[in-house]
Design an enzyme around this catalytic site. Structure first.
Site, PDB file in Angstrom:
ATOM      1  N   PRO A 346       0.862  -1.186   0.000  1.00  0.00           N
ATOM      2  CA  PRO A 346       0.000   0.000   0.000  1.00  0.00           C
ATOM      3  C   PRO A 346       0.899   1.237   0.000  1.00  0.00           C
ATOM      4  O   PRO A 346       1.286   1.742   1.048  1.00  0.00           O
ATOM      5  CB  PRO A 346      -0.803  -0.146   1.299  1.00  0.00           C
ATOM      6  CG  PRO A 346       0.001  -1.044   2.167  1.00  0.00           C
ATOM      7  CD  PRO A 346       0.903  -1.867   1.307  1.00  0.00           C
ATOM      8  N   ASP A 520       5.782   2.843   2.261  1.00  0.00           N
ATOM      9  CA  ASP A 520       4.860   1.738   2.564  1.00  0.00           C
ATOM     10  C   ASP A 520       3.989   2.151   3.752  1.00  0.00           C
ATOM     11  O   ASP A 520       4.490   2.301   4.873  1.00  0.00           O
ATOM     12  CB  ASP A 520       5.698   0.486   2.890  1.00  0.00           C
ATOM     13  CG  ASP A 520       4.844  -0.755   3.080  1.00  0.00           C
ATOM     14  OD1 ASP A 520       3.661  -0.618   3.438  1.00  0.00           O
ATOM     15  OD2 ASP A 520       5.379  -1.864   2.868  1.00  0.00           O
ATOM     16  N   HIS A 521       2.717   2.320   3.484  1.00  0.00           N
ATOM     17  CA  HIS A 521       1.818   2.842   4.525  1.00  0.00           C
ATOM     18  C   HIS A 521       1.615   1.863   5.676  1.00  0.00           C
ATOM     19  O   HIS A 521       1.062   2.214   6.729  1.00  0.00           O
ATOM     20  CB  HIS A 521       0.471   3.206   3.896  1.00  0.00           C
ATOM     21  CG  HIS A 521      -0.207   4.365   4.572  1.00  0.00           C
ATOM     22  ND1 HIS A 521      -0.010   4.684   5.893  1.00  0.00           N
ATOM     23  CD2 HIS A 521      -1.077   5.306   4.097  1.00  0.00           C
ATOM     24  CE1 HIS A 521      -0.728   5.744   6.215  1.00  0.00           C
ATOM     25  NE2 HIS A 521      -1.383   6.147   5.138  1.00  0.00           N
ATOM     26  N   ARG A 522       2.046   0.617   5.499  1.00  0.00           N
ATOM     27  CA  ARG A 522       1.922  -0.330   6.617  1.00  0.00           C
ATOM     28  C   ARG A 522       2.910   0.009   7.722  1.00  0.00           C
ATOM     29  O   ARG A 522       2.696  -0.308   8.886  1.00  0.00           O
ATOM     30  CB  ARG A 522       2.177  -1.767   6.124  1.00  0.00           C
ATOM     31  CG  ARG A 522       1.109  -2.275   5.181  1.00  0.00           C
ATOM     32  CD  ARG A 522       1.503  -3.599   4.571  1.00  0.00           C
ATOM     33  NE  ARG A 522       2.703  -3.488   3.754  1.00  0.00           N
ATOM     34  CZ  ARG A 522       3.254  -4.509   3.108  1.00  0.00           C
ATOM     35  NH1 ARG A 522       2.718  -5.707   3.197  1.00  0.00           N
ATOM     36  NH2 ARG A 522       4.331  -4.337   2.375  1.00  0.00           N
TER      37      ARG A 522
END
Ligand code: CAO
Length: 548
Positions: A346, A520-522
């Site tokens: 994401p 990386d939005h995680r």
């Protein structure tokens, strides 16, 4: 048009059997040999086929009815004039079966038993449609090993004895016949003279406690099948309880039958159960075990079960001249990686600008001073140093996901994308934190040359903790680079241009460098990404900040 009566044919030794499934209704058009109802005794289930093609006029049995040979199943309208009572194919032929075949299995050595296809009646070249065990599996005597199917029946081939499957000699799609080797069983003590009745017991699902029942394997071309009915025997308890046609239907839809809850009599899985299961999965209300297993994990997963529509197939030659060229090996490899990374991460990209007016002036003067050294200091080398400083301040950008954990790296190896005739490559400057801009510039030049010459070693391309992709030498404003997994961020840089920048009193001509940070939005939040870019811009604006 004539009306004929379809009756229960000779079903061998079964006196009375229960109707457990109605597979047609009034008004249905049926083919000759199409299954009409399923009946079940305590030992077997069988599908009663139609003796002729026609249209069902009236079904004369209901679920739960007890029927026996000669019972009227339904009235069928067929072409012709004479009405008649017609039993479905003579059972004598249909359920002849069950002759002991001593050769069904024979010990290969005292502890290894050959498992072979027993007498399966008139069926020739039946197809292996299910492998129910694999090497290493412990099996109970009479546990089903494989399912074979002809165009008329599906049958499960049982283990001749208890043991551990050493190897399988068949695979899905193989055609097999009586006597063919199914596999080897280890640690078994099977009798070579074991009767087929026992061998085939799971096929007709003889209760485990009962003496081997006479095995009724329909052999007539018109009897549909005999597959395991619900069996109290522990060895086959795990087998889904469904008729051959329902199994076939489930297989065609790719439905894992063992995951379908049977709502029919004695937990039998009906066609409606399979349809309901499919609807639930399609509506997202249920998931198959495979979907759960293959679902992308926080940091990994196969990604192969995306359920996307097929790639468009276009005959481009229809629209104009074309030339087809195979992609380079590097492009194929990097393409697969890029696809995975683009789909599975994401990713978000923040764009910003850094004022590099003073830095560029310094770079130009440094290069002038070092003209004789042969080493040209590049903007990318400064960017690498600036990024190391930002990565140290914001360590989550120098991390990787490992399952549900974040691995923070205490090393700063910076990859840089290099454009080569064969495609994109990413050489890595190791320990960039310990190297000066001059050394980085020199190493970068060497690595970029090696990349273009196709001489980079795997070691020179591995271990990056962060990557920079610079298109500054080419042009453009901003872009959205794809993260080089398992890294969690990448910096894209485009060509710097002189911009009018307001300093509070006036517009000043400043050299502005466009930055595009994908993260990386995680692992990283938007605020952290904005701070990273701001800090990076501050360093590029005044390198003395790294000393603070
Ligand atoms: N703004 C303005 N000018 C820039 C610049 C920038 N951000 N970055 C480089 N330049 C200038 C350089 O100063 C150099 O000018 P001079 O020849 O006048 O000194 C010129 O552009 C060429 O630089 P370069 O690209 O050869 O060198 P580099 O250090 O900037 O980059 C390398 C080296 C290997 C990264 C580069 O050659 C390359 O391959 N870039 C492509 C990377 C890529 O394909 N990224 C996309 C990945 S996603 O598909």
């Amino acid at each position: 048009m004539a009306t004929i009566e379809i009756q229960v044919p000779d079903i061998g030794d079964f006196d009375e059997v229960t109707v457990i499934e109605l597979m047609v209704k009034a008004g249905d058009t049926v083919r000759a040999e199409q299954s009409l109802i399923t009946v079940e005794s305590d030992k077997a289930s069988m599908e009663i086929p139609s003796s002729s093609a026609g249209v069902v006029k009236e079904v004369k049995v209901a679920l739960g009815d007890k029927v026996k040979q000669g019972s009227l199943v339904l009235l069928l309208e067929v072409a012709g004039s004479a009405s008649a009572a017609v039993a479905s194919p003579p059972v004598a032929a249909a359920v002849a079966a069950t002759v002991a075949v001593a050769a069904a299995f024979a010990p290969a050595s005292p502890s290894v038993v050959e498992m072979r296809i027993p007498d399966i009646g008139d069926f020739k070249d039946v197809t292996v449609i299910e492998l129910l065990v694999k090497p290493g599996d412990a099996v109970a005597a009479e546990q089903s090993l494989i399912t074979v199917e002809s165009d008329k029946a599906s049958m499960e081939i049982p283990a001749p004895a208890a043991g551990v499957v050493q190897s399988l000699a068949v695979k899905l799609g193989d055609k097999v016949n009586i006597g063919d080797l199914v596999g080897l069983l280890l640690g078994a003590a099977a009798s070579s003279a074991a009767p087929v009745a026992a061998a085939l017991a799971p096929v007709i699902a003889a209760p485990a406690a009962a003496a081997p029942a006479p095995v009724a394997v329909p052999q007539s071309a018109s009897v549909c099948a005999t597959v395991p009915a619900h069996t109290p025997g522990a060895s086959v308890l795990a087998m889904p309880h469904a008729s051959p046609s329902v199994r076939k239907f489930a297989r065609e839809l790719g439905v894992p039958l063992e995951e379908v809850k049977g709502q029919g009599a004695k937990g039998r899985i009906t066609q409606e159960d399979v349809q309901d299961f499919t609807k639930a999965v399609m509506a997202g209300a249920a998931q198959t075990k495979a979907q759960v297993t293959n679902a992308p994990k926080a940091a990994g997963g196969s990604g192969s079960e995306l359920g996307l529509i097929p790639w468009p197939k276009v005959d481009f030659a229809k629209f104009g001249p074309i030339e087809r060229k195979e992609m380079s090996r590097i492009k194929k490899i990097s393409g697969a990686n890029l696809l995975r990374n683009a789909i599975m991460i994401p990713a978000v990209t923040n764009h910003d600008d850094a004022d590099i007016t003073d830095l560029e002036a310094f770079r130009v003067s440094t290069n002038k001073e070092n003209e004789k050294s042969g080493v040209k200091v590049t903007m990318l080398a400064f960017l690498i140093k600036a990024c190391v400083a930002a990565l140290k301040k914001y360590p989550e950008f120098n991390s990787s996901l490992d399952g549900d954990a974040v691995v923070y790296k205490n090393y700063w190896h910076i990859g840089f994308a290099a454009d080569t005739p064969n495609g994109l490559m990413v050489p890595v400057i190791k320990d960039a934190d310990q190297k000066g801009v001059l050394q980085i510039s020199q190493e970068m030049g060497e690595l970029a040359k090696k990349a273009r010459d196709g001489k980079l070693s795997p070691a020179e391309m591995s271990g990056a903790s962060f990557t920079i992709s610079s298109l500054g030498g080419i042009g453009g404003r901003y872009f959205t680079p794809i993260i080089n997994a398992p890294e969690v961020a990448i910096l894209g840089v485009c060509r710097s241009t002189i911009e009018p920048i307001w300093d509070g009193k006036a517009f000043l001509p400043r050299l502005m460098l466009p930055l595009s940070l994908t993260w990386d939005h995680r692992v990283i939040d938007g605020a952290a990404a904005a701070r990273f870019n701001v800090y990076l811009g501050q360093i590029l604006g005044d390198f003395r900040r790294v000393l603070l």
